[in-house]
Design an enzyme around this catalytic site. Structure first.
Site, PDB file in Angstrom:
ATOM      1  N   ARG A   1       0.832  -1.252  -0.066  1.00 28.61           N
ATOM      2  CA  ARG A   1      -0.074   0.078   0.052  1.00 28.61           C
ATOM      3  C   ARG A   1       0.812   1.163  -0.009  1.00 28.61           C
ATOM      4  NH1 ARG A   1      -3.628  -2.685  -1.582  1.00 28.61           N
ATOM      5  NH2 ARG A   1      -5.603  -2.994  -0.621  1.00 28.61           N
TER       6      ARG A   1
ATOM      7  N   GLU B   1      -4.609   7.201  -4.356  1.00 33.00           N
ATOM      8  CA  GLU B   1      -4.768   6.837  -5.766  1.00 33.00           C
ATOM      9  C   GLU B   1      -6.041   7.460  -6.147  1.00 33.00           C
ATOM     10  OE1 GLU B   1      -4.428   2.527  -5.561  1.00 33.00           O
ATOM     11  OE2 GLU B   1      -2.357   2.428  -5.081  1.00 33.00           O
TER      12      GLU B   1
ATOM     13  N   HIS C   1      -1.504   0.523 -10.011  1.00 31.72           N
ATOM     14  CA  HIS C   1      -1.972  -0.721  -8.977  1.00 31.72           C
ATOM     15  C   HIS C   1      -2.777  -1.832  -9.916  1.00 31.72           C
ATOM     16  CE1 HIS C   1      -4.254  -1.144  -5.072  1.00 31.72           C
ATOM     17  NE2 HIS C   1      -4.084  -2.343  -5.527  1.00 31.72           N
TER      18      HIS C   1
HETATM   19  P1  NAP Z   1      -1.104 -11.426   4.823  1.00 33.53           P
HETATM   20  O1  NAP Z   1      -1.203 -12.711   4.436  1.00 33.53           O
HETATM   21  O2  NAP Z   1      -1.860 -10.821   6.148  1.00 33.53           O
HETATM   22  O3  NAP Z   1       0.391 -10.907   5.097  1.00 33.53           O
HETATM   23  C1  NAP Z   1       0.573  -9.701   5.914  1.00 33.53           C
HETATM   24  C2  NAP Z   1       1.964  -9.639   6.230  1.00 33.53           C
HETATM   25  O4  NAP Z   1       2.458  -8.621   6.838  1.00 33.53           O
HETATM   26  C3  NAP Z   1       2.076 -10.777   7.371  1.00 33.53           C
HETATM   27  O5  NAP Z   1       3.530 -11.394   7.175  1.00 33.53           O
HETATM   28  C4  NAP Z   1       2.322 -10.018   8.692  1.00 33.53           C
HETATM   29  O6  NAP Z   1       3.204 -10.575   9.623  1.00 33.53           O
HETATM   30  C5  NAP Z   1       2.976  -8.622   8.322  1.00 33.53           C
HETATM   31  N1  NAP Z   1       2.790  -7.530   8.534  1.00 33.53           N
HETATM   32  C6  NAP Z   1       1.647  -6.856   9.064  1.00 33.53           C
HETATM   33  N2  NAP Z   1       1.688  -5.884   9.892  1.00 33.53           N
HETATM   34  C7  NAP Z   1       3.001  -5.672  10.396  1.00 33.53           C
HETATM   35  C8  NAP Z   1       3.885  -4.774  10.749  1.00 33.53           C
HETATM   36  N3  NAP Z   1       3.438  -3.781  11.510  1.00 33.53           N
HETATM   37  N4  NAP Z   1       5.108  -4.871  10.893  1.00 33.53           N
HETATM   38  C9  NAP Z   1       5.754  -5.892  10.218  1.00 33.53           C
HETATM   39  N5  NAP Z   1       4.917  -6.861   9.473  1.00 33.53           N
HETATM   40  C10 NAP Z   1       3.545  -6.675   9.287  1.00 33.53           C
HETATM   41  O7  NAP Z   1      -1.559 -10.350   3.842  1.00 33.53           O
HETATM   42  P2  NAP Z   1      -1.350 -10.608   2.176  1.00 33.53           P
HETATM   43  O8  NAP Z   1      -2.471 -11.371   1.632  1.00 33.53           O
HETATM   44  O9  NAP Z   1      -0.050 -11.269   1.684  1.00 33.53           O
HETATM   45  O10 NAP Z   1      -1.549  -9.268   1.688  1.00 33.53           O
HETATM   46  C11 NAP Z   1      -0.749  -8.162   2.044  1.00 33.53           C
HETATM   47  C12 NAP Z   1      -1.316  -6.798   1.606  1.00 33.53           C
HETATM   48  O11 NAP Z   1      -0.895  -6.692   0.298  1.00 33.53           O
HETATM   49  C13 NAP Z   1      -2.756  -6.482   1.665  1.00 33.53           C
HETATM   50  O12 NAP Z   1      -3.349  -6.149   2.640  1.00 33.53           O
HETATM   51  C14 NAP Z   1      -2.957  -5.559   0.462  1.00 33.53           C
HETATM   52  O13 NAP Z   1      -2.859  -3.987   1.258  1.00 33.53           O
HETATM   53  C15 NAP Z   1      -1.617  -5.565  -0.292  1.00 33.53           C
HETATM   54  N6  NAP Z   1      -1.911  -6.090  -1.785  1.00 33.53           N
HETATM   55  C16 NAP Z   1      -1.739  -5.326  -2.898  1.00 33.53           C
HETATM   56  C17 NAP Z   1      -2.235  -5.760  -4.135  1.00 33.53           C
HETATM   57  C18 NAP Z   1      -2.024  -4.761  -5.302  1.00 33.53           C
HETATM   58  O14 NAP Z   1      -2.644  -4.786  -6.104  1.00 33.53           O
HETATM   59  N7  NAP Z   1      -0.813  -4.066  -5.160  1.00 33.53           N
HETATM   60  C19 NAP Z   1      -2.650  -6.802  -4.188  1.00 33.53           C
HETATM   61  C20 NAP Z   1      -3.043  -7.766  -3.019  1.00 33.53           C
HETATM   62  C21 NAP Z   1      -2.601  -7.248  -1.749  1.00 33.53           C
HETATM   63  P3  NAP Z   1       3.091 -10.394  11.241  1.00 33.53           P
HETATM   64  O15 NAP Z   1       1.587 -10.338  11.582  1.00 33.53           O
HETATM   65  O16 NAP Z   1       3.807 -11.589  11.699  1.00 33.53           O
HETATM   66  O17 NAP Z   1       3.728  -8.988  11.283  1.00 33.53           O
HETATM   67  C1  8YV Z   2      -7.071  -4.773  -6.018  1.00 33.98           C
HETATM   68  C2  8YV Z   2      -5.574  -5.055  -3.990  1.00 33.98           C
HETATM   69  O1  8YV Z   2      -6.551  -3.880  -7.037  1.00 33.98           O
HETATM   70  O2  8YV Z   2      -6.496  -7.056  -3.025  1.00 33.98           O
HETATM   71  C3  8YV Z   2      -5.991  -5.799  -2.809  1.00 33.98           C
HETATM   72  O3  8YV Z   2      -5.943  -5.478  -1.791  1.00 33.98           O
HETATM   73  O4  8YV Z   2      -5.072  -4.094  -3.665  1.00 33.98           O
HETATM   74  C4  8YV Z   2      -5.961  -5.347  -5.299  1.00 33.98           C
HETATM   75  O5  8YV Z   2      -5.842  -6.776  -5.638  1.00 33.98           O
HETATM   76  C5  8YV Z   2      -8.221  -4.111  -5.274  1.00 33.98           C
HETATM   77  O6  8YV Z   2      -8.459  -4.439  -4.051  1.00 33.98           O
HETATM   78  C6  8YV Z   2      -9.270  -3.838  -6.123  1.00 33.98           C
HETATM   79  O7  8YV Z   2     -10.334  -3.081  -5.699  1.00 33.98           O
END
Ligand code: NAP
Ligand code: 8YV
Length: 322
Positions: free
Chosen positions: A233, A262, A280
């Site tokens: 993010r 965004e 994104h």
């Molecule tokens: P997840 O499985 O919940 O993993 C989150 C990771 O972050 C865990 O390893 C957690 O470990 C760590 N974390 C959380 N808070 C932290 C902190 N304060 N300090 C250090 N580490 C921390 O989530 P995910 O499914 O991998 O997704 C992660 C994030 O990616 C989503 O929440 C979203 O914001 C983003 N995302 C972006 C896109 C995009 O389109 N660019 C798409 C999908 C997701 P600990 O709890 O042990 O700290």
């Molecule tokens: C999407 C994301 O772009 O899953 C997330 O957290 O950031 C992305 O996969 C978004 O959620 C679509 O609204």
């Protein structure tokens, strides 16, 4: 609208497959997504579910007295006031796992684009510069020999780490709790990790603790050969610090898929040659977005059929429907 169908509200735009799937068995009511809900009182009284891509604040939650479930399109659910939902016994769901591969693939692609400048090289060819000016300049950076630190080793972070293994780079990570039995170096703080690596990939959720933590100190620890990649993010980055570090050579390069506000991207990034920018798109393929849409629909369907959604977020209770 028939009286015996459950009403599901869709504020703002959502993937058409969600509407198509839900429309088969629910009364789906689409409305504009403003800060305050503007929904006819008769409809508001009937709403029992919300499907949304974006945000649902406390005002929206309070506007529907019979609301039971909010299904978010996306794994990150920072746009939803989950605390408020939890306090009212409303279940919130997200779309974990179905997008891990796509987002991890994008992280690797963005890293390679940032290091090797492939988008610029393609523009060079398309603009006729190969003919006019000769070979595209050598990229200052390479994947070879990098030390990569992954900030967040959850579902997506782990897939990024696995994809990095064949590149023969050194892999470490920082999370609050170390993960068992993984062959990667654990760093108890982000700062310690930044001091030990030259490549930082951020894939943490938007939470109060992750606000602007990628700051001047972290960027300077990565150093002039350092590269920062963000697929988590934009919230986690101090943009002013990153723009300054890229501009004055404190940091080598950056690749960003996500931004603080965004779709507005700070002008400072647009004029920098050493940043690769994406709008994104990490999960934005037809198959992955279809899978996310199906999971949104299936969460609502399962909730009303069985009183148990497929992927509730940890903060909200899953009590059987009364
Ligand atoms: P997840 O499985 O919940 O993993 C989150 C990771 O972050 C865990 O390893 C957690 O470990 C760590 N974390 C959380 N808070 C932290 C902190 N304060 N300090 C250090 N580490 C921390 O989530 P995910 O499914 O991998 O997704 C992660 C994030 O990616 C989503 O929440 C979203 O914001 C983003 N995302 C972006 C896109 C995009 O389109 N660019 C798409 C999908 C997701 P600990 O709890 O042990 O700290
Ligand atoms: C999407 C994301 O772009 O899953 C997330 O957290 O950031 C992305 O996969 C978004 O959620 C679509 O609204």
């Amino acid at each position: 609208m028939s009286d015996n169908r459950i009403t599901v509200l869709v504020p703002g735009k959502i993937h058409p497959r969600v509407l198509e799937r839900l429309g088969k068995q629910f009364d789906v009511v689409s409305v504009d997504r403003n800060d305050e809900p503007q929904v006819d009182a008769n409809v508001a009284a009937r709403v029992r579910g919300i499907a949304v891509a974006g945000g649902v604040n406390a005002a929206w939650i309070d506007a529907f007295p019979h609301l039971e479930v909010i299904a978010n399109f996306g794994v990150g659910y920072d746009g939803i006031d989950v605390k408020h939902a939890a306090s009212k016994g409303i279940v919130v769901t997200n779309t974990p796992d179905v997008l891990n591969d796509e987002v991890a693939d994008t992280a690797i692609a963005l890293l390679l684009n940032t290091l090797r400048q492939f988008p610029k090289a393609e523009s060079w060819l398309r603009d006729g510069r190969w003919v006019k000016d000769g070979a595209f300049p050598l990229s200052p950076f390479s994947m070879k020999g990098r030390r990569v630190g992954i900030y967040g080793l959850g579902r997506i972070g782990l897939e990024i780490a696995r994809r990095l293994e064949p590149f023969k780079v050194k892999i470490g990570y920082h999370t609050r709790s170390p993960r068992d039995s993984l062959p990667y170096d654990y760093y108890p703080t982000l700062k310690e990790m930044a001091q030990s690596v030259d490549t930082l990939i951020s894939i943490v959720p938007k939470t109060p603790e992750t606000h602007k933590v990628i700051n001047a100190e972290i960027l300077s620890a990565l150093g002039p050969q350092g590269v920062f990649i963000n697929v988590g993010r934009g919230w986690s980055v101090d943009d002013d610090a990153l723009i300054a570090a890229l501009g004055n050579g404190t940091l080598g390069a950056a690749g960003l898929d996500v931004f603080y506000d965004e779709p507005n991207v700070p002008a400072g990034y647009l004029s920098l040659p050493n940043v690769s920018l994406l709008p994104h798109v990490a999960s934005a393929s037809v198959p992955t977005r279809d899978a996310m849409a199906d999971l949104v629909a299936d969460n609502i369907i399962e909730w009303f059929a069985k009183g148990k959604p497929l992927t509730p977020v940890p903060e909200t209770p899953v009590k059987p429907r009364g």
